[in-house]
Design an enzyme around this catalytic site. Structure first.
Site, mmCIF file in Angstrom:
data_model
loop_
_atom_site.group_PDB
_atom_site.id
_atom_site.type_symbol
_atom_site.label_atom_id
_atom_site.label_comp_id
_atom_site.label_asym_id
_atom_site.label_seq_id
_atom_site.Cartn_x
_atom_site.Cartn_y
_atom_site.Cartn_z
ATOM 1 N N ARG A 11 0.839 -1.202 0.000
ATOM 2 C CA ARG A 11 0.000 0.000 0.000
ATOM 3 C C ARG A 11 0.878 1.258 0.000
ATOM 4 O O ARG A 11 0.368 2.373 0.119
ATOM 5 C CB ARG A 11 -0.933 0.000 1.209
ATOM 6 C CG ARG A 11 -1.852 -1.211 1.280
ATOM 7 C CD ARG A 11 -2.835 -1.113 2.430
ATOM 8 N NE ARG A 11 -3.437 -2.399 2.739
ATOM 9 C CZ ARG A 11 -4.452 -2.942 2.072
ATOM 10 N NH1 ARG A 11 -4.981 -2.283 1.054
ATOM 11 N NH2 ARG A 11 -4.931 -4.128 2.414
ATOM 12 N N ALA A 13 2.640 4.004 -1.691
ATOM 13 C CA ALA A 13 2.529 4.618 -3.015
ATOM 14 C C ALA A 13 3.892 4.779 -3.680
ATOM 15 O O ALA A 13 4.016 4.628 -4.903
ATOM 16 C CB ALA A 13 1.838 5.976 -2.906
ATOM 17 N N HIS A 14 4.932 5.096 -2.890
ATOM 18 C CA HIS A 14 6.280 5.215 -3.451
ATOM 19 C C HIS A 14 6.710 3.895 -4.069
ATOM 20 O O HIS A 14 7.273 3.838 -5.162
ATOM 21 C CB HIS A 14 7.279 5.619 -2.365
ATOM 22 C CG HIS A 14 7.111 7.016 -1.868
ATOM 23 N ND1 HIS A 14 7.397 8.125 -2.632
ATOM 24 C CD2 HIS A 14 6.680 7.482 -0.665
ATOM 25 C CE1 HIS A 14 7.156 9.222 -1.922
ATOM 26 N NE2 HIS A 14 6.714 8.857 -0.736
ATOM 27 N N ASP A 80 9.802 -8.228 0.023
ATOM 28 C CA ASP A 80 10.194 -7.818 1.357
ATOM 29 C C ASP A 80 11.650 -7.430 1.242
ATOM 30 O O ASP A 80 12.449 -8.144 0.622
ATOM 31 C CB ASP A 80 10.000 -8.933 2.384
ATOM 32 C CG ASP A 80 10.044 -8.379 3.803
ATOM 33 O OD1 ASP A 80 9.384 -7.356 4.057
ATOM 34 O OD2 ASP A 80 10.727 -8.960 4.662
ATOM 35 N N PHE A 163 13.298 6.764 -0.577
ATOM 36 C CA PHE A 163 12.613 6.616 0.706
ATOM 37 C C PHE A 163 13.391 5.619 1.547
ATOM 38 O O PHE A 163 14.408 5.075 1.110
ATOM 39 C CB PHE A 163 11.155 6.160 0.502
ATOM 40 C CG PHE A 163 10.997 4.880 -0.273
ATOM 41 C CD1 PHE A 163 10.879 3.664 0.376
ATOM 42 C CD2 PHE A 163 10.971 4.888 -1.664
ATOM 43 C CE1 PHE A 163 10.735 2.485 -0.340
ATOM 44 C CE2 PHE A 163 10.822 3.715 -2.393
ATOM 45 C CZ PHE A 163 10.710 2.500 -1.717
ATOM 46 N N HIS A 191 18.228 -3.120 -5.648
ATOM 47 C CA HIS A 191 17.922 -4.488 -5.211
ATOM 48 C C HIS A 191 16.543 -4.913 -5.696
ATOM 49 O O HIS A 191 16.361 -6.059 -6.123
ATOM 50 C CB HIS A 191 18.017 -4.590 -3.693
ATOM 51 C CG HIS A 191 17.230 -3.550 -2.940
ATOM 52 N ND1 HIS A 191 17.305 -2.200 -3.216
ATOM 53 C CD2 HIS A 191 16.333 -3.654 -1.920
ATOM 54 C CE1 HIS A 191 16.506 -1.533 -2.396
ATOM 55 N NE2 HIS A 191 15.897 -2.391 -1.605
ATOM 56 N N ARG A 192 15.569 -3.987 -5.669
ATOM 57 C CA ARG A 192 14.238 -4.323 -6.175
ATOM 58 C C ARG A 192 14.265 -4.523 -7.679
ATOM 59 O O ARG A 192 13.627 -5.435 -8.209
ATOM 60 C CB ARG A 192 13.232 -3.227 -5.816
ATOM 61 C CG ARG A 192 12.855 -3.183 -4.357
ATOM 62 C CD ARG A 192 11.639 -2.292 -4.109
ATOM 63 N NE ARG A 192 11.460 -2.121 -2.688
ATOM 64 C CZ ARG A 192 12.035 -1.171 -1.963
ATOM 65 N NH1 ARG A 192 12.823 -0.284 -2.560
ATOM 66 N NH2 ARG A 192 11.836 -1.080 -0.674
#
Length: 210
Positions: A11, A13-14, A80, A163, A191-192
């Site tokens: 949830r 938004a960033h 995660d 962030f 990493h994402r």
């Protein structure tokens, strides 16, 4: 209106914006996918948040993706992620988002971590952002992929972008913090980005025919 095909178990938004860009942007992992077909969990407010009680990034990612796939009937992907600091034995790790006690308080988390590392010399300030990305289909297919962004921790914040812990990690080969990189620069090495690009062929396979 484009019907959702893929739901992201967040949830934030960033994070939704970042993941949508990683997956569907011009240089994304799935450039042919309509961005409107990728929605966040806020599109399904009736679905309760999942208790993230796994002991690894992969376990927590799977918990979130399973719950959303089951509740929506859509292919769900979750991640995660967190910061693993070598001198802290990998902490804050899975507790990164609530290191200071309250979930998602970026400023407090940063203040606490910087204080804890105040006496640590530059030569021992190695750390890495770690991400486990999970895919779960309504039919029960499950898999995870991992990405890592190693670097060195600063002694104070630098940059206004990003962030989380972005303002204090300088990636290897860079002189700027993650918060000083443009979104495109960050997504290219993050990493994402690594985890979701590795997951992309599995997402394509899961969405085929839907």
């Amino acid at each position: 209106m484009t019907a959702p095909l893929l739901v992201l178990a967040t949830r934030n938004a960033h994070k939704v914006g970042e993941l949508r860009a990683i997956l569907t942007g011009p240089d994304g992992a799935l450039p042919g996918l309509d961005p409107a077909a990728v929605v966040g969990a806020d599109a399904y407010p009736q679905v309760p948040d999942v208790v993230e009680d796994g002991v690894t990034f992969a376990e927590n990612a799977l918990l979130k993706a399973r719950a959303l796939a089951r509740a929506t009937g859509l292919v769900a992907i979750a991640d995660d992620s967190g910061l693993a600091v070598e001198v802290l034995g990998g902490a804050p790790g899975i507790f990164s988002a609530r290191w200071a006690g309250r979930h998602g308080d970026d400023a407090a988390n940063l203040d606490l971590l910087l204080a804890q590392l105040g006496d640590v010399p530059d030569s021992h300030r190695r750390a890495a952002f770690v991400c486990a990305a999970a895919l779960v289909t309504p039919e029960g297919q499950e898999l995870t992929r991992e990405g890592r962004l190693p670097g060195t921790l600063l002694r104070e914040r630098a940059g206004e972008g990003g962030f989380g812990y972005d303002p204090i990690l300088v990636p290897d080969g860079e002189t700027r913090s993650c918060a000083e990189l443009t979104p495109a620069e960050k997504n290219a090495i993050s990493h994402r980005g690594q985890a979701f690009r590795a997951l992309a062929p599995d997402v394509v396979a899961a969405l085929s025919g839907r």
